[in-house]
Design an enzyme around this catalytic site. Structure first.
Site, PDB file in Angstrom:
ATOM      1  N   GLU A 116       0.867  -1.055   0.043  1.00  0.00           N
ATOM      2  CA  GLU A 116      -0.028   0.138   0.000  1.00  0.00           C
ATOM      3  C   GLU A 116       0.851   1.311  -0.145  1.00  0.00           C
ATOM      4  O   GLU A 116       2.090   1.316   0.431  1.00  0.00           O
ATOM      5  CB  GLU A 116      -0.897  -0.127   1.095  1.00  0.00           C
ATOM      6  CG  GLU A 116      -2.117  -0.993   1.109  1.00  0.00           C
ATOM      7  CD  GLU A 116      -2.912  -0.957   2.279  1.00  0.00           C
ATOM      8  OE1 GLU A 116      -4.100  -1.366   2.198  1.00  0.00           O
ATOM      9  OE2 GLU A 116      -2.512  -0.727   3.573  1.00  0.00           O
ATOM     10  N   CYS A 129       3.345   8.589   1.472  1.00  0.00           N
ATOM     11  CA  CYS A 129       3.907   7.675   2.361  1.00  0.00           C
ATOM     12  C   CYS A 129       4.229   6.421   1.468  1.00  0.00           C
ATOM     13  O   CYS A 129       3.300   5.810   1.040  1.00  0.00           O
ATOM     14  CB  CYS A 129       2.947   7.382   3.735  1.00  0.00           C
ATOM     15  SG  CYS A 129       3.334   6.393   4.688  1.00  0.00           S
ATOM     16  N   CYS A 136       5.952  -6.926   7.122  1.00  0.00           N
ATOM     17  CA  CYS A 136       6.996  -6.405   7.868  1.00  0.00           C
ATOM     18  C   CYS A 136       7.466  -7.384   8.733  1.00  0.00           C
ATOM     19  O   CYS A 136       6.689  -8.411   9.313  1.00  0.00           O
ATOM     20  CB  CYS A 136       6.530  -5.246   8.579  1.00  0.00           C
ATOM     21  SG  CYS A 136       7.572  -4.344   9.741  1.00  0.00           S
ATOM     22  N   CYS A 140       6.174  -4.587  15.620  1.00  0.00           N
ATOM     23  CA  CYS A 140       5.754  -3.758  16.868  1.00  0.00           C
ATOM     24  C   CYS A 140       4.304  -3.693  17.198  1.00  0.00           C
ATOM     25  O   CYS A 140       3.323  -3.685  16.398  1.00  0.00           O
ATOM     26  CB  CYS A 140       5.930  -2.439  16.322  1.00  0.00           C
ATOM     27  SG  CYS A 140       7.619  -1.902  15.871  1.00  0.00           S
ATOM     28  N   CYS A 143       1.105  -1.665  15.889  1.00  0.00           N
ATOM     29  CA  CYS A 143       1.171  -1.472  14.277  1.00  0.00           C
ATOM     30  C   CYS A 143       0.535  -2.657  13.882  1.00  0.00           C
ATOM     31  O   CYS A 143       0.812  -3.616  13.994  1.00  0.00           O
ATOM     32  CB  CYS A 143       2.551  -1.107  13.925  1.00  0.00           C
ATOM     33  SG  CYS A 143       2.630  -0.898  12.303  1.00  0.00           S
ATOM     34  N   GLY A 191       6.757  -1.956   6.175  1.00  0.00           N
ATOM     35  CA  GLY A 191       8.297  -2.257   6.266  1.00  0.00           C
ATOM     36  C   GLY A 191       9.142  -1.655   6.849  1.00  0.00           C
ATOM     37  O   GLY A 191       8.987  -0.288   7.082  1.00  0.00           O
ATOM     38  N   GLU A 192      10.346  -2.053   7.157  1.00  0.00           N
ATOM     39  CA  GLU A 192      11.467  -1.401   7.642  1.00  0.00           C
ATOM     40  C   GLU A 192      12.493  -0.916   6.589  1.00  0.00           C
ATOM     41  O   GLU A 192      13.024  -1.980   5.955  1.00  0.00           O
ATOM     42  CB  GLU A 192      12.041  -2.071   8.805  1.00  0.00           C
ATOM     43  CG  GLU A 192      13.472  -1.845   9.259  1.00  0.00           C
ATOM     44  CD  GLU A 192      13.604  -0.123   9.769  1.00  0.00           C
ATOM     45  OE1 GLU A 192      14.559   0.515   9.060  1.00  0.00           O
ATOM     46  OE2 GLU A 192      12.995  -0.070  10.839  1.00  0.00           O
ATOM     47  N   SER A 223      12.001   6.697   7.759  1.00  0.00           N
ATOM     48  CA  SER A 223      11.716   6.355   8.993  1.00  0.00           C
ATOM     49  C   SER A 223      12.305   4.815   9.414  1.00  0.00           C
ATOM     50  O   SER A 223      12.196   4.060   8.608  1.00  0.00           O
ATOM     51  CB  SER A 223      10.230   6.353   9.202  1.00  0.00           C
ATOM     52  OG  SER A 223      10.069   6.073  10.578  1.00  0.00           O
ATOM     53  N   LEU A 246      10.565   5.855  18.162  1.00  0.00           N
ATOM     54  CA  LEU A 246      10.826   5.875  19.478  1.00  0.00           C
ATOM     55  C   LEU A 246       9.834   5.077  20.445  1.00  0.00           C
ATOM     56  O   LEU A 246      10.039   4.101  20.959  1.00  0.00           O
ATOM     57  CB  LEU A 246      11.472   7.066  20.141  1.00  0.00           C
ATOM     58  CG  LEU A 246      11.906   7.189  21.161  1.00  0.00           C
ATOM     59  CD1 LEU A 246      13.372   6.197  21.315  1.00  0.00           C
ATOM     60  CD2 LEU A 246      12.398   8.607  21.939  1.00  0.00           C
ATOM     61  N   ASN A 324      -3.788   4.907  16.484  1.00  0.00           N
ATOM     62  CA  ASN A 324      -4.910   4.783  15.529  1.00  0.00           C
ATOM     63  C   ASN A 324      -5.481   3.354  15.567  1.00  0.00           C
ATOM     64  O   ASN A 324      -4.698   2.493  15.457  1.00  0.00           O
ATOM     65  CB  ASN A 324      -4.434   5.230  14.008  1.00  0.00           C
ATOM     66  CG  ASN A 324      -4.086   6.525  13.721  1.00  0.00           C
ATOM     67  OD1 ASN A 324      -5.066   7.467  13.963  1.00  0.00           O
ATOM     68  ND2 ASN A 324      -2.728   6.829  13.429  1.00  0.00           N
ATOM     69  N   CYS A 367      -1.372   6.401  10.549  1.00  0.00           N
ATOM     70  CA  CYS A 367      -0.081   5.930  10.815  1.00  0.00           C
ATOM     71  C   CYS A 367      -0.438   4.578  11.444  1.00  0.00           C
ATOM     72  O   CYS A 367      -1.151   4.405  12.429  1.00  0.00           O
ATOM     73  CB  CYS A 367       0.627   6.859  11.678  1.00  0.00           C
ATOM     74  SG  CYS A 367       2.309   6.119  12.178  1.00  0.00           S
TER      75      CYS A 367
END
Length: 394
Positions: A116, A129, A136, A140, A143, A191-192, A223, A246, A324, A367
């Protein structure tokens, strides 16, 4: 088809799946890459160099998707090019528009993988974005994307293709330095990015090229959740702005909500931020901080955040992100009063701490909400899968 089983966070690089028609997609190739592809297809070296320059201009400056539009290339050569090459775009599976104007696209790659991207319009800017992986691996806990299994890295072409598709949708060809709707890019999608460093670097170099998409590195933000060993390299070799997820100021809480912290702790991460090339008061590092009720939102947390950023003398800005919600999420959003108190403490500490206004919540584009929806699942199934994954994480 998706690859079964768990995949290592840093997959062994794999060549992208070949197109069924055997043609080579030029999107994502550098100038030299286009020249080499033309030479491999049979053009003489001098002609390949000239054609590569022309193709680069038409593809990245003019947004052409058909060789027949390229008026400075002989018509007789158009069929030869079309037989061997393609100027692709991601397949759009679904496009949604939020009540607030945010746009989200569900995209599909030639090998059937879904990812996406989101465009967020504001009065003074428009931010795209961009995703860097299918799924991923970071898990987290706040998320939604983190509940997905990592399938594979996106290629440079798939990364650039997102920008190209957004430009198509916004009618922003040819490239112009002024008057753009798409002014900024954030590598904050699925993803990272630092676990796909080479493809992200190659893609962003094309985006930043002055003769092509021509987006300044000062308008691009990468990011990371804190892949410490690669952060300095990102600053040196890509040179874009840095944002760090963070989200907590103690080991206990960050270990829980950002499991990567167990490998690269807060102090190590902040030192890497202090060492990030190019960071200064004019190019501050952005710290993303999602506000979770009774988890990381106390006044004591706010004071500790100020202490840590001061300790490392970081040129910093803190984005406070109201959580969110998504189906099966184990957290709630902090109250507006609590968020306001947290923000005031950080501001009083001399650090900017604006509260980000949630955008695109009604289409799951905010987010932490990105997750491909190509497989329709019930709420009960989503809740059960989330509970199983979190139980496995301990």
């Amino acid at each position: 088809m998706p690859i079964p089983g768990h995949i290592d966070p840093v997959p062994v690089p794999r060549a992208p799946a070949a197109r069924e028609d055997g043609r080579t997609d030029l999107i994502g190739l550098s100038r030299d890459g286009i020249r080499e592809a033309l030479a491999a297809a049979g053009l003489e070296p001098k002609q390949a160099k000239l054609r590569a320059k022309q193709l680069w201009h038409w593809i990245y400056n003019r947004g052409a998707t058909d060789f027949s539009a390229m008026t400075d290339i002989a018509k007789a050569q158009h069929p030869w090019l079309a037989e061997r090459f393609v100027i692709g775009r991601p397949e759009v599976v679904e496009a949604q528009v939020s009540n607030d104007g945010t746009r989200k696209w569900l995209l599909r790659s030639p090998d059937g993988q879904d990812y996406e991207m989101v465009f967020i319009p504001d009065a003074d800017r428009g931010t795209l974005c961009v995703s860097s992986q299918v799924g991923c691996t970071l898990n987290c806990r706040f998320c939604h994307t983190g509940t997905m299994r990592l399938v594979r890295n996106l290629t440079a072409g798939e990364i650039v293709g997102q920008v190209m598709l957004a430009r198509d949708s916004l009618g922003e060809w040819p490239s112009q330095p002024e008057g753009r709707l798409l002014t900024n890019i954030v590598m904050m999608g699925m993803g990272e990015p630092l676990y796909n460093f080479d493809e992200v670097k190659a893609g962003l170099q094309i985006v930043m090229d002055g003769d092509g998409l021509a987006l300044s590195k000062r308008r691009i933000t990468l990011s990371t959740s804190g892949v410490v060993p690669i952060m300095a390299r990102a600053g040196e070799e890509i040179g874009v702005n840095l944002a760090v997820s963070l989200h907590a100021v103690t080991k206990e809480v960050r270990d829980e909500i950002v499991p990567l912290n167990k490998k690269y702790g807060i102090e190590e991460l902040l030192q890497a931020c202090a060492d990030y090339p190019g960071a200064n008061n004019a190019r501050r590092i952005t710290f993303e901080y999602v506000m979770l009720k009774d988890k990381n939102d106390s006044d004591a947390d706010a004071h500790e955040l100020v202490r840590l950023l001061r300790k490392y003398k970081l040129p910093a800005k803190v984005n406070l992100i109201p959580f969110n919600p998504w189906p099966g999420a184990p957290y709630e959003c902090s109250t507006p009063e609590r968020i306001r108190s947290f923000s005031n403490i950080v501001f009083e500490g001399g650090i900017s701490a604006p509260v980000r206004t949630p955008r695109g919540r009604d289409i799951d584009a905010a987010c932490g909400q990105l997750k491909t929806a190509s497989e329709k699942k019930s709420r009960a199934q989503l809740d059960r899968e989330a509970e199983e994954k979190f139980a496995a994480l301990g």
